[in-house]
Design a protein around this motif. Structure first.
Motif, short mmCIF file in Angstrom:
data_model
loop_
_atom_site.label_atom_id
_atom_site.label_comp_id
_atom_site.label_asym_id
_atom_site.label_seq_id
_atom_site.Cartn_x
_atom_site.Cartn_y
_atom_site.Cartn_z
N GLU A 70 28.77 64.13 -73.48
CA GLU A 70 28.52 65.34 -72.71
C GLU A 70 28.22 65.06 -71.24
N ASP A 71 27.57 63.91 -70.95
CA ASP A 71 27.17 63.63 -69.57
C ASP A 71 28.29 63.01 -68.74
N TYR A 72 29.46 62.78 -69.34
CA TYR A 72 30.62 62.28 -68.59
C TYR A 72 31.41 63.48 -68.06
N HIS A 73 30.83 64.17 -67.09
CA HIS A 73 31.39 65.44 -66.64
C HIS A 73 32.77 65.28 -66.03
N VAL A 74 32.94 64.25 -65.20
CA VAL A 74 34.23 64.06 -64.51
C VAL A 74 35.34 63.79 -65.52
N GLN A 126 33.02 78.91 -66.25
CA GLN A 126 31.61 78.72 -65.91
C GLN A 126 30.95 77.59 -66.68
N LYS A 127 31.54 77.21 -67.82
CA LYS A 127 30.91 76.18 -68.65
C LYS A 127 30.98 74.79 -68.03
N PHE A 128 31.82 74.61 -66.98
CA PHE A 128 31.99 73.28 -66.41
C PHE A 128 30.87 72.91 -65.44
N GLY A 129 30.04 73.85 -65.08
CA GLY A 129 28.87 73.52 -64.26
C GLY A 129 29.14 73.44 -62.77
N MET A 161 40.21 65.68 -68.41
CA MET A 161 41.03 65.87 -69.60
C MET A 161 41.41 67.34 -69.79
N VAL A 162 40.45 68.23 -69.54
CA VAL A 162 40.74 69.66 -69.68
C VAL A 162 41.77 70.11 -68.64
N ASN A 176 38.36 65.38 -75.70
CA ASN A 176 37.04 65.78 -75.17
C ASN A 176 35.96 65.80 -76.24
N ILE A 177 36.35 65.88 -77.50
CA ILE A 177 35.36 65.84 -78.58
C ILE A 177 34.63 64.49 -78.59
#
Length: 481
Positions: free
Chosen positions: A349-353, A293-296, A358-359, A344-345
């Motif tokens: 944060e706004d680079y969602h894609v 759910q954290k991926f939006g 990476m995840v 990902n660190i």
């Protein structure tokens, strides 16, 4: 080696082995549904504080909702607080300015949930215990399969888990009540339980345990199904004892316990490394897969993406296991997964894609690691303690799955701390996996003594190769002068 020869005489990778793999793979299909079920049954829908009874309409917009629900700094309505009195002057005000110093309070009368995506979940009703069924085909699966076919059949079984993740999406979309969804995912296991009694025990294990008659009965059944009835009829107690004499003698000298996993140096090294591998793979895998759910995005879409990535990951892992080696795949899959999570660190944060990519890549690497470790573990341990070794590995995996949700709580101390932990663990385990012996093309070991001899031989061989390389370099340098 002797049992493999017997296996080839009664059909090798024949009709029985195909049926055997299919029947053991079917439970894996629904295993993903159980392991990842709480992404849907325990999903947290959009929610807000419940207003007092006379004002509550169940809507998420409107005069009363906007006047009672504060807006957080992110511009989104608060999910945990409400104003003690209505703030009508904030209605229709820009969300970035829709704040007030008015007194607020927690959701003392509970919450109102948006049921547009989930009709009900554990969160919106009561919490219920769920049971995770880890019935992976382990030693029984490996021991009936010829050496050259083990990687292919193991990968095929792994794909059942991949398909199961996609089946879960379909079930969750069609059945939005969490109780009915739990029931639908559980019913098939009653069928698996019934036909599991038809599957024979490992004949190799039966022989080494002195149960010759039952072993012969099972091997004759396999020979008959494979169309090798004549070869099966030739099997007698005397023939089995003669063909497997060395293994039987070695196995009869000791009673094996869990302590044998650490008693001798090579087995101890294997146990330590394989425990780290199982723990970190499960730890990082479920740390990513159980927090969608954290991926939006829609949880259905992200679950499809997470499931689909396993298809190329396991396809590539099959070729690496078959032509390069199990150890190489195990080490690099874990290290690459850790690096992907760690990157990902440093991604904004706004680079969602980019963050999702990476995840997803890291999750694919962990799927390849899982695909390898089930096969690798069965090949590393000798028959006399294979089941014990596999049990220890799956125990470490369960421990990793238990610890993973707790790590998410460390975000209260430092925002990136969960990612750091989820990345460093597989990286370090990938390094330890490089210390495991290679099993590509090697027959399943029967005894601890056989593993110890092979392990020490590998160390001597590596030492000899290093010395030969140093001598070559020395001669080359001397030749120049």
């Amino acid at each position: 080696m002797a049992f493999q020869e017997i296996l080839m005489r009664i059909g090798g990778m024949g009709r029985y082995q195909v049926i055997h793999v299919i029947l053991l793979s079917l439970p894996v299909l629904m295993l993903a549904s159980h392991n990842l079920l709480q992404n849907f049954t325990a999903a947290i829908p959009e929610h807000r504080c419940r207003l007092n009874t006379s004002l509550e309409s169940g809507n998420f917009s409107g005069v009363w909702v906007e006047s009672f629900i504060p807006v957080e700094s992110s511009g989104k309505p608060s999910k945990c607080f409400r104003y003690t009195s209505p703030q009508f002057h904030l209605i229709n005000v820009n969300s970035s300015r829709n704040t007030s110093d008015a007194e607020s309070e927690p959701c003392i009368e509970g919450w109102v949930y948006d049921d547009s995506e989930y009709s009900s979940t554990i969160i919106t009703q009561v919490w219920s215990q769920t049971f995770e069924h880890m019935v992976k085909p382990s030693d029984v699966f490996v021991e009936w399969i010829p050496t050259e076919a083990r990687a292919f059949t193991s990968t095929g079984t792994g794909y059942c888990y991949t398909v199961g993740q996609l089946v879960l999406v379909g079930l969750a979309y069609l059945i939005q009540d969490w109780r009915m969804l739990q029931l639908a995912a559980s019913i098939p296991f009653f069928i698996y339980f019934i036909y599991s009694w038809w599957l024979p025990e490992s004949s190799r294990w039966l022989v080494l345990s002195g149960k010759y008659e039952q072993a012969i009965i099972d091997m004759k059944k396999v020979a008959r199904i494979n169309g090798k009835t004549e070869e099966g009829e030739k099997l007698t107690v005397e023939v089995i004892k003669y063909d497997m004499q060395r293994e039987i003698n070695a196995a009869s000298k000791a009673n094996y316990t869990v302590l044998d996993l650490i008693r001798t140096p090579v087995i101890r090294r294997i146990s330590l490394c394989i425990s780290c591998t199982w723990f970190s793979t499960s730890f990082a895998y479920y740390g990513l897969a159980m927090d969608l759910q954290k991926f939006g995005l829609s949880i259905y879409i992200i679950q499809v993406i997470f499931g689909t990535v396993d298809i190329p990951a396991k396809f590539i892992s099959y070729f690496i296991m078959t032509y390069i080696g199990r150890r190489v795949l195990q080490a690099f899959a874990l290290i690459l997964a850790g690096v992907a999570i760690l990157v990902n660190i440093f991604v904004p944060e706004d680079y969602h894609v980019a963050r999702i990519a990476m995840v997803v890549f890291g999750k694919g690497c962990l799927a390849a690691s899982f695909n390898c470790v089930y096969l690798f573990t069965g090949e590393l341990y000798p028959t006399v303690i294979r089941q014990t070794g596999m049990g220890m590995g799956t125990l470490m995996a369960r421990l990793g799955g238990i610890v993973a949700p707790l790590v998410q709580m460390t975000t209260d101390f430092y925002h990136h701390l969960p990612l750091i932990i989820f990345s460093l663990c597989p990286i370090l385990s990938g390094i330890t996996a490089s210390l495991l012996p290679e099993t590509l093309g090697v027959p399943l070991p029967e005894t601890i003594q056989e593993v110890e001899r092979t392990g020490h031989k590998d160390e001597v061989t590596r030492y000899a190769e290093e010395m030969a390389l140093k001598n070559t370099e020395y001669e080359t340098i001397n030749g120049k002068f």
